[in-house]
Motif scaffolding. Structure first.
Motif, PDB file in Angstrom:
ATOM      1  N   ARG A  92     -42.700 -36.503 -48.196  1.00 24.63           N
ATOM      2  CA  ARG A  92     -43.484 -37.125 -46.915  1.00 24.63           C
ATOM      3  C   ARG A  92     -44.686 -36.127 -47.678  1.00 24.63           C
ATOM      4  O   ARG A  92     -45.057 -35.178 -48.311  1.00 24.63           O
ATOM      5  CB  ARG A  92     -43.148 -35.789 -45.897  1.00 24.63           C
ATOM      6  CG  ARG A  92     -41.765 -36.856 -45.617  1.00 24.63           C
ATOM      7  CD  ARG A  92     -40.900 -35.895 -43.889  1.00 24.63           C
ATOM      8  NE  ARG A  92     -40.713 -34.748 -44.406  1.00 24.63           N
ATOM      9  CZ  ARG A  92     -40.380 -33.536 -44.228  1.00 24.63           C
ATOM     10  NH1 ARG A  92     -40.513 -33.814 -42.630  1.00 24.63           N
ATOM     11  NH2 ARG A  92     -39.356 -32.768 -44.573  1.00 24.63           N
ATOM     12  N   ILE A  93     -45.938 -36.695 -47.510  1.00 26.64           N
ATOM     13  CA  ILE A  93     -47.169 -35.980 -47.542  1.00 26.64           C
ATOM     14  C   ILE A  93     -47.658 -35.222 -45.711  1.00 26.64           C
ATOM     15  O   ILE A  93     -47.507 -36.419 -45.064  1.00 26.64           O
ATOM     16  CB  ILE A  93     -47.933 -37.322 -48.171  1.00 26.64           C
ATOM     17  CG1 ILE A  93     -47.546 -37.402 -49.079  1.00 26.64           C
ATOM     18  CG2 ILE A  93     -49.829 -36.601 -48.092  1.00 26.64           C
ATOM     19  CD1 ILE A  93     -48.779 -38.131 -50.139  1.00 26.64           C
ATOM     20  N   ALA A  94     -47.775 -34.226 -46.131  1.00 27.42           N
ATOM     21  CA  ALA A  94     -48.857 -33.901 -44.477  1.00 27.42           C
ATOM     22  C   ALA A  94     -50.540 -33.732 -44.957  1.00 27.42           C
ATOM     23  O   ALA A  94     -50.506 -33.705 -45.444  1.00 27.42           O
ATOM     24  CB  ALA A  94     -48.664 -32.718 -44.114  1.00 27.42           C
ATOM     25  N   VAL A  95     -51.242 -34.617 -43.651  1.00 30.16           N
ATOM     26  CA  VAL A  95     -52.855 -34.463 -43.529  1.00 30.16           C
ATOM     27  C   VAL A  95     -53.259 -33.415 -42.272  1.00 30.16           C
ATOM     28  O   VAL A  95     -52.711 -33.766 -41.488  1.00 30.16           O
ATOM     29  CB  VAL A  95     -52.959 -35.994 -43.607  1.00 30.16           C
ATOM     30  CG1 VAL A  95     -54.530 -35.786 -42.688  1.00 30.16           C
ATOM     31  CG2 VAL A  95     -52.262 -37.240 -44.416  1.00 30.16           C
ATOM     32  N   VAL A  96     -53.217 -32.343 -43.052  1.00 31.64           N
ATOM     33  CA  VAL A  96     -53.887 -31.218 -41.873  1.00 31.64           C
ATOM     34  C   VAL A  96     -55.942 -31.646 -41.759  1.00 31.64           C
ATOM     35  O   VAL A  96     -56.471 -31.415 -43.136  1.00 31.64           O
ATOM     36  CB  VAL A  96     -53.924 -30.216 -42.719  1.00 31.64           C
ATOM     37  CG1 VAL A  96     -54.656 -29.112 -42.028  1.00 31.64           C
ATOM     38  CG2 VAL A  96     -52.282 -30.120 -42.953  1.00 31.64           C
ATOM     39  N   GLU A  97     -56.186 -31.277 -40.986  1.00 36.36           N
ATOM     40  CA  GLU A  97     -57.336 -31.893 -40.257  1.00 36.36           C
ATOM     41  C   GLU A  97     -57.748 -30.358 -39.860  1.00 36.36           C
ATOM     42  O   GLU A  97     -57.680 -30.072 -38.747  1.00 36.36           O
ATOM     43  CB  GLU A  97     -56.567 -33.008 -38.648  1.00 36.36           C
ATOM     44  CG  GLU A  97     -58.674 -33.332 -38.565  1.00 36.36           C
ATOM     45  CD  GLU A  97     -58.644 -34.429 -37.478  1.00 36.36           C
ATOM     46  OE1 GLU A  97     -59.471 -34.112 -36.945  1.00 36.36           O
ATOM     47  OE2 GLU A  97     -57.593 -35.296 -37.003  1.00 36.36           O
ATOM     48  N   MET A  98     -58.566 -30.150 -40.983  1.00 34.35           N
ATOM     49  CA  MET A  98     -59.657 -28.888 -41.102  1.00 34.35           C
ATOM     50  C   MET A  98     -60.291 -28.880 -39.830  1.00 34.35           C
ATOM     51  O   MET A  98     -60.519 -27.619 -38.764  1.00 34.35           O
ATOM     52  CB  MET A  98     -60.444 -28.763 -41.739  1.00 34.35           C
ATOM     53  CG  MET A  98     -61.015 -27.379 -42.103  1.00 34.35           C
ATOM     54  SD  MET A  98     -63.005 -27.220 -40.703  1.00 34.35           S
ATOM     55  CE  MET A  98     -62.822 -25.257 -41.178  1.00 34.35           C
ATOM     56  N   ALA A  99     -60.942 -29.965 -39.405  1.00 30.41           N
ATOM     57  CA  ALA A  99     -61.813 -29.765 -37.682  1.00 30.41           C
ATOM     58  C   ALA A  99     -60.870 -29.887 -36.139  1.00 30.41           C
ATOM     59  O   ALA A  99     -61.755 -29.405 -35.469  1.00 30.41           O
ATOM     60  CB  ALA A  99     -62.465 -30.956 -37.984  1.00 30.41           C
ATOM     61  N   SER A 100     -60.048 -30.603 -36.664  1.00 31.05           N
ATOM     62  CA  SER A 100     -58.779 -30.369 -35.449  1.00 31.05           C
ATOM     63  C   SER A 100     -58.698 -28.793 -35.104  1.00 31.05           C
ATOM     64  O   SER A 100     -58.561 -28.172 -33.950  1.00 31.05           O
ATOM     65  CB  SER A 100     -57.494 -30.795 -35.423  1.00 31.05           C
ATOM     66  OG  SER A 100     -56.800 -30.272 -35.911  1.00 31.05           O
ATOM     67  N   ALA A 132     -42.331 -27.783 -42.481  1.00 35.23           N
ATOM     68  CA  ALA A 132     -41.588 -28.671 -42.131  1.00 35.23           C
ATOM     69  C   ALA A 132     -40.980 -29.398 -43.071  1.00 35.23           C
ATOM     70  O   ALA A 132     -40.079 -30.581 -43.216  1.00 35.23           O
ATOM     71  CB  ALA A 132     -42.866 -29.717 -41.625  1.00 35.23           C
ATOM     72  N   GLY A 133     -41.344 -28.611 -44.495  1.00 38.66           N
ATOM     73  CA  GLY A 133     -40.447 -29.258 -46.127  1.00 38.66           C
ATOM     74  C   GLY A 133     -41.361 -30.461 -46.489  1.00 38.66           C
ATOM     75  O   GLY A 133     -40.540 -31.095 -46.944  1.00 38.66           O
ATOM     76  N   VAL A 134     -42.556 -30.992 -46.066  1.00 38.99           N
ATOM     77  CA  VAL A 134     -43.275 -31.608 -47.145  1.00 38.99           C
ATOM     78  C   VAL A 134     -43.135 -31.497 -48.819  1.00 38.99           C
ATOM     79  O   VAL A 134     -43.590 -30.111 -48.761  1.00 38.99           O
ATOM     80  CB  VAL A 134     -44.644 -31.738 -45.993  1.00 38.99           C
ATOM     81  CG1 VAL A 134     -44.574 -32.490 -44.636  1.00 38.99           C
ATOM     82  CG2 VAL A 134     -45.602 -30.628 -46.565  1.00 38.99           C
ATOM     83  N   ALA A 135     -43.293 -32.012 -49.407  1.00 36.28           N
ATOM     84  CA  ALA A 135     -43.888 -32.259 -50.762  1.00 36.28           C
ATOM     85  C   ALA A 135     -45.366 -32.410 -51.205  1.00 36.28           C
ATOM     86  O   ALA A 135     -45.628 -31.878 -52.230  1.00 36.28           O
ATOM     87  CB  ALA A 135     -42.792 -32.940 -51.451  1.00 36.28           C
TER      88      ALA A 135
END
Length: 407
Positions: A92-100, A132-135
């Motif tokens: 799994r990939i997490a996409v973290v949105e800095m702007a949010s 959450a355990g993302v890779a």
């Protein structure tokens, strides 16, 4: 006389900062096109550029899941932020949105001082993804309201930034002037096993004449005196990061993307060894997004892109320039719509944008333009389509007259 008109149009815009996200911009443009060409085939590809809407756009495109949670906002007050979870369970990939978590739109206009805001909430989102355990974690950098060198994000992840007396410094970019050391012994344990990649504008650097404080500080509300104070503080922060040695051999001052999101790039690279990549390589060419922009450009007769302002900065890593660069490879013409046309706007023709148009047809206050952005966009798209139809009619008539004369 048959008139030549585009049969397939690709709409591939960015969002309009503090007004419309990329999906809303695309919808408004489509509405304007259909007023003139109701039967035309329209392909819609809102472009995630790392800024507002990135997590949702990528989650939608790749069939991912969007998470929302309360984090510390740029002014220290709680905000609702989001990150996306994409891919199969074992990778799994997490996409973290800095702007949010730390975007400019979250900073009230009367509180805009980039030296006082924090990226602490960005670190909280990264920590949530780790828990959450993302890779792998991809951090979208854009539309920030901060200039703290990523210090807040590091603090949220367990780092301590110490002054000359060994005490922790306070929050915000100005406090970086007092930093003398970085202690990462208490950093989140999973950072040792998870790759963190920042999707950056490669033209943004931390320090120097084109450093992030000098280029973007005024846009975020800093006075000339505050810009100088912040620039000096970031210069000192670069020294602290270099001394820490979290990114061996890397240029944390003027290296690619080090100034991304007010120096978040340099802070996470130097503090936890994050990888800095061009945002379009990271977001469009990694196989993550499912957008496949180049394939869709090849099928189009015309590409319409858009962003809030087209000016001298547009050729340097903004969405319209990237779309045009790719379209040039396939010989597809590009039209760009903008909320405003600023200084140096004609320079975009050099990067492959054939025509530009402002959505504002008559003088109006900025607040009115922002409030009516969707309607103005639809009207502008309709006007440009009518101009294209006029060009097609003139071309058809000229061709008819030449053939008639030849016969």
């Amino acid at each position: 006389m048959p008139i030549s008109v585009p049969q397939r149009i690709l709409v591939a815009p960015s969002g309009f900062k503090e007004s419309l996200d990329a999906d809303s911009v695309a919808s408004a443009i489509c509405a304007g096109i259909r007023r003139t060409l109701p039967g035309v085939r329209i392909d819609v590809a809102p472009i995630a550029d790392g800024g507002e809407g990135t997590a949702r756009i990528l989650a939608d495109a790749a069939g991912g899941r969007l998470h929302e949670q309360t984090v510390t906002g740029p002014t220290g007050l709680p905000v609702r932020a989001q990150w996306a979870e994409i891919g199969p369970r074992d990778s799994r990939i997490a996409v973290v949105e800095m702007a949010s978590a730390a975007g400019l739109s979250l900073v009230p206009r009367d509180q805009r001082d980039p030296g006082a805001t924090t990226t602490y909430g960005v670190g909280e989102l990264i920590a949530a993804a780790l828990d959450a355990g993302v890779a792998r974690i991809l951090v979208g950098c854009g539309d920030s309201g901060t200039c703290d060198g990523g210090a807040g994000a590091l603090q949220a992840l367990g780092a301590r930034i110490l002054d000359a007396d060994g005490r922790e410094i306070g929050s915000g970019g100005y406090e970086l002037a007092f930093g003398r050391g970085l202690d990462t012994s208490g950093i989140h344990r999973r950072l040792a096993e998870v790759e963190v990649v920042l999707a950056c504008n490669p033209h943004n650097v931390l320090t120097g004449p084109q450093g992030v404080a000098r280029v973007f500080g005024p846009q975020k509300g800093a006075s000339p005196e505050q810009v100088q104070e912040l620039s000096d503080a970031l210069d000192n922060w670069a020294t602290v990061l270099e001394r820490h040695g979290g990114a061996p051999g890397a240029d944390l001052r003027t290296g690619m993307g080090t100034g991304a999101s007010g120096g978040l790039g340099a802070g996470l690279a130097g503090g936890i060894g994050a990888v800095l990549r061009s945002r379009f390589d990271a977001l469009l060419d990694s196989g993550l997004s499912g957008i496949d922009l180049d394939r869709r450009i090849r099928k189009a007769d015309l590409v319409i892109t858009a962003e809030g302002s087209i000016d001298f900065q547009t050729p340097h890593g903004k969405v319209p320039a990237e779309v045009a660069r790719r379209a040039q490879r396939h010989g597809v013409p590009v039209l760009a719509l903008a909320g405003s046309l600023g200084e140096g706007a004609p320079s975009v023709h050099d990067v492959g944008i054939a025509a530009i148009a402002s959505i504002i047809a008559v003088p109006m206050p900025l607040s009115e333009a922002v409030a009516n952005g969707a309607e103005l966009l639809a009207d502008a798209a309709e006007r440009t389509m009518r101009m294209i139809l006029l060009g097609g009619a003139v071309s058809a008539r000229s061709g008819h007259k030449r053939r008639k004369k030849a016969s």
